[in-house]
Design an enzyme around this catalytic site. Structure first.
Site, PDB file in Angstrom:
ATOM      1  N   CYS A   1      -5.922 -10.171  41.954  1.00 39.08           N
ATOM      2  CA  CYS A   1      -6.201 -10.964  40.817  1.00 39.08           C
ATOM      3  C   CYS A   1      -5.200 -10.256  39.659  1.00 39.08           C
ATOM      4  O   CYS A   1      -4.524  -9.715  40.058  1.00 39.08           O
ATOM      5  CB  CYS A   1      -7.515 -11.065  40.099  1.00 39.08           C
ATOM      6  SG  CYS A   1      -8.259  -9.425  39.552  1.00 39.08           S
TER       7      CYS A   1
ATOM      8  N   ASN B   1      -7.204  -6.640  38.326  1.00 34.83           N
ATOM      9  CA  ASN B   1      -8.047  -5.909  39.425  1.00 34.83           C
ATOM     10  C   ASN B   1      -9.433  -4.994  38.663  1.00 34.83           C
ATOM     11  O   ASN B   1      -9.517  -4.333  38.942  1.00 34.83           O
ATOM     12  CB  ASN B   1      -7.036  -4.950  39.955  1.00 34.83           C
ATOM     13  CG  ASN B   1      -7.639  -4.250  41.353  1.00 34.83           C
ATOM     14  OD1 ASN B   1      -7.440  -3.006  41.406  1.00 34.83           O
ATOM     15  ND2 ASN B   1      -8.707  -4.801  41.850  1.00 34.83           N
TER      16      ASN B   1
ATOM     17  N   CYS C   1     -11.997  -7.623  36.883  1.00 32.91           N
ATOM     18  CA  CYS C   1     -12.991  -8.747  36.778  1.00 32.91           C
ATOM     19  C   CYS C   1     -13.231  -9.405  38.366  1.00 32.91           C
ATOM     20  O   CYS C   1     -14.078  -9.020  39.147  1.00 32.91           O
ATOM     21  CB  CYS C   1     -12.827  -9.317  35.865  1.00 32.91           C
ATOM     22  SG  CYS C   1     -12.576  -8.796  34.368  1.00 32.91           S
ATOM     23  N   ARG C   2     -12.147 -10.148  38.666  1.00 38.76           N
ATOM     24  CA  ARG C   2     -12.446 -10.913  39.999  1.00 38.76           C
ATOM     25  C   ARG C   2     -12.333 -10.189  41.116  1.00 38.76           C
ATOM     26  O   ARG C   2     -13.197 -10.318  42.038  1.00 38.76           O
ATOM     27  CB  ARG C   2     -11.806 -12.182  39.810  1.00 38.76           C
ATOM     28  CG  ARG C   2     -12.117 -13.239  38.658  1.00 38.76           C
ATOM     29  CD  ARG C   2     -10.970 -14.087  38.403  1.00 38.76           C
ATOM     30  NE  ARG C   2      -9.595 -13.593  37.778  1.00 38.76           N
ATOM     31  CZ  ARG C   2      -8.451 -14.144  37.559  1.00 38.76           C
ATOM     32  NH1 ARG C   2      -8.623 -15.197  37.773  1.00 38.76           N
ATOM     33  NH2 ARG C   2      -7.676 -13.443  36.956  1.00 38.76           N
ATOM     34  N   SER C   3     -11.036  -9.488  41.355  1.00 34.16           N
ATOM     35  CA  SER C   3     -10.684  -9.115  42.867  1.00 34.16           C
ATOM     36  C   SER C   3     -11.711  -7.830  43.180  1.00 34.16           C
ATOM     37  O   SER C   3     -12.009  -7.635  44.487  1.00 34.16           O
ATOM     38  CB  SER C   3      -9.404  -8.615  43.064  1.00 34.16           C
ATOM     39  OG  SER C   3      -8.861  -7.785  42.135  1.00 34.16           O
TER      40      SER C   3
ATOM     41  N   ASP D   1     -10.782 -16.969  35.360  1.00 30.55           N
ATOM     42  CA  ASP D   1     -10.681 -15.442  34.760  1.00 30.55           C
ATOM     43  C   ASP D   1     -11.871 -15.728  33.874  1.00 30.55           C
ATOM     44  O   ASP D   1     -11.987 -16.295  32.970  1.00 30.55           O
ATOM     45  CB  ASP D   1      -9.514 -15.630  34.033  1.00 30.55           C
ATOM     46  CG  ASP D   1      -9.354 -14.070  33.604  1.00 30.55           C
ATOM     47  OD1 ASP D   1     -10.250 -13.164  33.609  1.00 30.55           O
ATOM     48  OD2 ASP D   1      -8.130 -13.699  33.101  1.00 30.55           O
TER      49      ASP D   1
HETATM   50  P1  4NP Z   1      -9.107 -10.159  36.420  1.00 30.53           P
HETATM   51  O1  4NP Z   1      -9.556 -10.270  34.837  1.00 30.53           O
HETATM   52  O2  4NP Z   1      -7.861 -10.334  36.553  1.00 30.53           O
HETATM   53  O3  4NP Z   1     -10.254 -10.895  36.891  1.00 30.53           O
HETATM   54  O4  4NP Z   1      -9.300  -8.684  36.657  1.00 30.53           O
HETATM   55  C1  4NP Z   1      -8.842 -10.048  33.721  1.00 30.53           C
HETATM   56  C2  4NP Z   1      -8.539  -8.430  33.429  1.00 30.53           C
HETATM   57  C3  4NP Z   1      -8.004  -8.324  32.298  1.00 30.53           C
HETATM   58  C4  4NP Z   1      -6.936  -8.879  31.623  1.00 30.53           C
HETATM   59  C5  4NP Z   1      -6.901 -10.159  32.164  1.00 30.53           C
HETATM   60  C6  4NP Z   1      -7.940 -10.797  32.984  1.00 30.53           C
HETATM   61  N1  4NP Z   1      -6.150  -8.489  30.621  1.00 30.53           N
HETATM   62  O5  4NP Z   1      -5.503  -9.117  30.151  1.00 30.53           O
HETATM   63  O6  4NP Z   1      -6.386  -7.262  30.350  1.00 30.53           O
END
Ligand code: 4NP
Length: 151
Positions: free
Chosen positions: A3, A6, A8-10, A119
């Site tokens: 993602c 790295n 939240c989702r992955s 997200d």
């Molecule tokens: P992820 O979510 O891609 O599912 O880990 C996010 C985590 C952090 C951010 C964006 C999405 N950020 O902008 O910091």
């Protein structure tokens, strides 16, 4: 499992696939990464940790890292969470063999639809829904793998 951050989702996807593969007796190496570097070294987001725990999966041992081109060599399949991740990962691909390894994880349950896992970073309530989507996709991937193995 890839993602953006790295965190939240992955990490959820990694935890779920690892958990289910193990339960199915599959000795897979499952890992996750982010296309971005901002969160490298961090633990998964506390909301992902909490959601996974509610389903009996511990992801607290994970640490974020950035996706790197060597992952194309090390892994047989690369699942991305959304269409932006797809573009970002494919930019590093150097061969058709590499490109063929990459797919959106929701194409496992919605073939050819190129749907994205939303997200949940700015949506506290989104984590459970994300977990359920990822669980359905991982179940389907493992089911199809077992069918191919066992006929
Ligand atoms: P992820 O979510 O891609 O599912 O880990 C996010 C985590 C952090 C951010 C964006 C999405 N950020 O902008 O910091």
């Amino acid at each position: 499992m890839v993602c953006l951050g790295n965190i939240c989702r992955s990490p959820l996807a990694e935890g779920i696939m690892q958990h289910k593969a193990q339960a199915a007796g599959l000795n897979w190496t499952v890992d996750s990464a982010g296309t971005g570097h901002w969160h490298a070294g961090e633990m998964p987001d506390s909301r992902s940790v909490k959601t996974a725990r509610q389903y009996g999966i511990d992801i607290t041992g994970q640490r974020a890292r950035q996706f790197h081109p060597g992952d194309f060599e090390q892994f047989d399949r690369i699942f991305v969470m959304d269409t932006q991740n797809f573009r970002d990962v494919l930019r590093h691909a150097r061969s058709d063999e590499h490109r063929a390894k990459v797919d959106l994880i929701l194409n496992e349950i919605y073939p050819g639809q190129d749907r994205s896992v939303p997200d949940p970073y700015y949506d506290d309530d989104g984590f459970d829904r994300v977990f359920q989507m990822l669980e359905a996709a991982c179940d389907q991937f493992i089911r199809r793998h077992m069918t191919l193995l066992n006929g």
